[in-house]
Design an enzyme around this catalytic site. Structure first.
Site, short mmCIF file in Angstrom:
data_model
loop_
_atom_site.label_atom_id
_atom_site.label_comp_id
_atom_site.label_asym_id
_atom_site.label_seq_id
_atom_site.Cartn_x
_atom_site.Cartn_y
_atom_site.Cartn_z
N ASP A 218 -24.12 -1.65 21.62
CA ASP A 218 -23.52 -2.66 20.74
C ASP A 218 -23.52 -2.26 19.27
O ASP A 218 -22.92 -2.95 18.45
CB ASP A 218 -24.28 -3.99 20.89
CG ASP A 218 -24.06 -4.59 22.27
OD1 ASP A 218 -22.91 -4.58 22.72
OD2 ASP A 218 -25.03 -5.04 22.89
N HIS B 58 -33.67 -1.29 23.69
CA HIS B 58 -33.11 -1.54 25.02
C HIS B 58 -34.26 -1.60 26.02
O HIS B 58 -35.23 -0.86 25.89
CB HIS B 58 -32.13 -0.42 25.42
CG HIS B 58 -31.24 -0.81 26.55
ND1 HIS B 58 -31.62 -0.70 27.86
CD2 HIS B 58 -30.00 -1.37 26.56
CE1 HIS B 58 -30.64 -1.14 28.63
NE2 HIS B 58 -29.65 -1.55 27.86
N1 CMC Z 1 -35.76 -4.70 16.07
C1 CMC Z 1 -37.09 -4.73 15.81
N2 CMC Z 1 -38.05 -4.67 16.74
C2 CMC Z 1 -37.65 -4.57 18.02
C3 CMC Z 1 -36.29 -4.52 18.37
C4 CMC Z 1 -35.34 -4.58 17.34
N3 CMC Z 1 -34.05 -4.54 17.63
N4 CMC Z 1 -36.19 -4.41 19.72
C5 CMC Z 1 -37.44 -4.41 20.19
N5 CMC Z 1 -38.32 -4.50 19.18
C6 CMC Z 1 -39.79 -4.46 19.29
C7 CMC Z 1 -40.32 -5.80 19.75
O1 CMC Z 1 -40.66 -6.65 18.68
C8 CMC Z 1 -41.50 -5.40 20.58
O2 CMC Z 1 -42.57 -5.14 19.71
P1 CMC Z 1 -44.09 -5.45 20.20
O3 CMC Z 1 -44.34 -4.53 21.35
O4 CMC Z 1 -44.91 -5.11 18.99
O5 CMC Z 1 -44.14 -6.89 20.58
C9 CMC Z 1 -41.10 -4.06 21.19
O6 CMC Z 1 -40.12 -3.52 20.30
C10 CMC Z 1 -40.50 -4.17 22.58
O7 CMC Z 1 -39.48 -5.16 22.53
P2 CMC Z 1 -39.22 -6.18 23.71
O8 CMC Z 1 -38.48 -7.36 23.18
O9 CMC Z 1 -40.50 -6.47 24.45
O10 CMC Z 1 -38.31 -5.29 24.64
P3 CMC Z 1 -37.30 -5.83 25.71
O11 CMC Z 1 -37.08 -4.71 26.64
O12 CMC Z 1 -37.76 -7.11 26.29
O13 CMC Z 1 -35.99 -6.16 24.86
C11 CMC Z 1 -33.92 -5.99 23.79
C12 CMC Z 1 -34.88 -5.35 24.79
C13 CMC Z 1 -32.55 -5.27 23.90
C14 CMC Z 1 -33.68 -7.47 24.14
C15 CMC Z 1 -34.48 -5.84 22.36
O14 CMC Z 1 -34.64 -4.47 22.03
C16 CMC Z 1 -33.62 -6.55 21.31
O15 CMC Z 1 -33.78 -7.75 21.11
N6 CMC Z 1 -32.70 -5.79 20.63
C17 CMC Z 1 -31.78 -6.40 19.69
C18 CMC Z 1 -30.64 -7.06 20.44
C19 CMC Z 1 -29.67 -6.05 21.02
O16 CMC Z 1 -29.25 -5.10 20.37
N7 CMC Z 1 -29.29 -6.29 22.30
C20 CMC Z 1 -28.32 -5.44 22.99
C21 CMC Z 1 -28.93 -4.72 24.15
S1 CMC Z 1 -27.87 -3.43 24.81
C22 CMC Z 1 -26.51 -4.22 25.48
C23 CMC Z 1 -26.80 -5.23 26.51
O17 CMC Z 1 -27.74 -5.19 27.24
O18 CMC Z 1 -25.97 -6.15 26.59
#
Ligand code: CMC
Length: 440
Positions: free
Chosen positions: A375, A317
């Site tokens: 989720d 998140h």
């Molecule tokens: N699985 C594997 N690696 C992950 C995941 C994951 N679910 N989420 C983040 N990472 C890693 C990512 O690869 C990155 O690594 P690095 O720093 O080495 O590049 C690091 O963690 C930070 O991730 P980010 O994408 O820069 O973080 P963000 O804040 O931009 O993204 C997120 C947040 C929710 C989009 C992401 O965690 C994700 O894609 N999760 C899976 C989708 C999901 O469950 N979404 C629902 C979110 S909660 C409900 C809502 O908001 O609607």
């Protein structure tokens, strides 16, 4: 940039930007909120120093003041109007929480009764609007229908689109909260070829929604109180979440003074993506694909592999660097729902619990502070209750409407807000000569 501890007028501190390139400096005010990090007021930066700031994804940018929702991502805390989500989800219902989000205080008995009556009175949709559905293919994704039909409300309710009139704004608010379950249930009924079920004011907000989803004219339908309560709890947990992508979309659309129905349709579109509300559908697909706990290590390895785009859905998140408090409540709720349905040992739930356990012990997930989010467990509950996975994100959109519209009101009432208009760093061609067609 260096911080100065010199207080300025208004009891705020300042931070000094030192521009070595042009030999200039500027003091910027530090604004303090009730809770959470202080914010640097950069509004005069461009005017005084001719600089923009660069922050893709708004990871360090506050776009507004808000008094609605507070999240402490490090501690895993979520509060609406100062009340903790754990208390709201166990002691309030969705209609009460909607009132709280909108008006800032929990309603007394009479206020709640009036608000609920008002919402129920506006749950019907215009008969002409019902014809819209025939224009969609039966296999249309319900979120596609939601975007279209909610946007189309603008074409029907002309008496609630003058955003300068508080009465019209109120009417649009009640209409949106009242009609969302009806529009959503109709999207489902259309997909499966069953007749639409009109709303009933005799039932609770969620009981009525379950009836519109699952009843058929040939049989009586009485909502199961345990499931009705579980959906209510799910709705409370999804009602608002401060400035996430869809809420920011609603605010941005609203900042141009677009009508509320169009703004909420924009929010629904943004919610649909798998990185946001679409993740609940993606989690279930992922669990089905994993299939057996023996395959969990393979998927964990894929999630960690930088060359593989796969991510563990329902994990991570932007704000929570701890267990999402909503996921905790939903994990308990999943136990209750599955027990009530007599499937306490449901394989997908067991798989999800095992996946969570393994991920939380894995170095990669620990280091990056990736925890289950809202989720992760919601799809398991919804699937067990008979909702198809295509409806999962719709089940997020219905309650989030209360949050979106509360944030929209707050924005319209904030004298500081103006049309949202981010700037850019231009990296394209510099000026060049036009090339005529015969010379390209
Ligand atoms: N699985 C594997 N690696 C992950 C995941 C994951 N679910 N989420 C983040 N990472 C890693 C990512 O690869 C990155 O690594 P690095 O720093 O080495 O590049 C690091 O963690 C930070 O991730 P980010 O994408 O820069 O973080 P963000 O804040 O931009 O993204 C997120 C947040 C929710 C989009 C992401 O965690 C994700 O894609 N999760 C899976 C989708 C999901 O469950 N979404 C629902 C979110 S909660 C409900 C809502 O908001 O609607």
């Amino acid at each position: 940039m260096t911080a100065s501890d010199k207080p300025n007028s208004g009891n705020t501190d300042t931070i000094t930007v030192i521009d070595n390139k042009n030999n200039q400096r500027l003091d910027l005010d530090i604004l303090t909120g009730e809770m959470g990090p202080d914010v640097i007021d950069i509004r005069k930066l461009y005017h005084d120093l001719d600089y923009f700031t660069y922050d893709p994804g708004f990871t360090s940018t506050a776009s507004c003041d808000s008094a609605i929702t507070y999240i402490d991502g490090e501690k895993g805390v979520l509060m609406h109007r100062g009340y903790k989500i754990e208390e709201l989800s166990s002691q309030s219902n969705f209609i009460e929480v909607s009132y709280l989000l909108l008006y800032g205080e929990l309603p007394n008995e009479q206020e709640l009764a009036e608000f609920e009556k008002d919402v129920k009175r506006h749950s019907l949709v215009d008969e002409q609007l019902i014809r819209f559905y025939n224009g969609f293919r039966r296999d249309a994704h319900p979120m596609a229908i939601m975007v279209g039909v909610v946007g189309a409300l603008s074409a029907f309710y002309h008496d609630s689109q003058d955003i300068s009139d508080p009465k019209q704004r109120h009417l649009a608010t009640i209409r949106l909260i009242g009609k969302m379950p009806t529009i959503a249930a109709m999207a489902y009924k259309y997909a499966i070829g069953q007749p639409f079920v009109y709303p009933s004011s005799e039932l609770s907000y969620t009981g009525n929604f379950l009836r519109m989803m699952f009843s058929v004219p040939a049989e009586d339908y009485v909502p199961n109180p345990v499931l009705e309560r579980a959906i209510d709890c799910l709705f409370v947990l999804h009602a608002d979440h401060e400035q996430n992508a869809s809420t920011s979309t609603v605010r941005l659309a609203g900042s141009s003074q677009a009508n509320p129905f169009a703004c909420i349709a924009a929010g629904i579109a943004s919610l649909w993506g798998p990185a946001h509300g679409g993740a609940n559908e993606a989690v279930l697909k992922m669990l089905i694909e994993i299939g057996h706990k023996d395959r969990i290590p393979e998927f964990i390895a894929r999630a960690k592999d930088k060359k593989d785009p796969f991510r563990l859905m329902g994990f991570g998140h932007r704000v929570y660097k701890n267990y999402d408090p909503r996921a905790k409540v939903l994990r308990d709720s999943a136990h209750d729902v599955l027990s009530e349905l007599g499937i306490a040992d449901q394989p997908l739930f067991e798989l999800a619990l095992e996946l969570e356990k393994i991920a939380l012990e894995d170095e990669y997930f620990i280091k990056k502070k990736l925890f289950p989010n809202v989720d992760f467990y919601s799809g398991i509950i919804l699937q067990a209750m008979g909702f198809p996975s295509s409806m999962f994100t719709v089940m997020f959109a219905i309650p989030r409407t209360a949050g979106w519209i509360s944030q929209w009101h707050e924005m319209l009432g904030d004298p500081v807000q103006k049309i949202g208009r981010p700037r850019q760093r231009y990296i394209g061609h510099g000026p060049r000569e036009y090339v005529s067609m015969d010379e390209r």
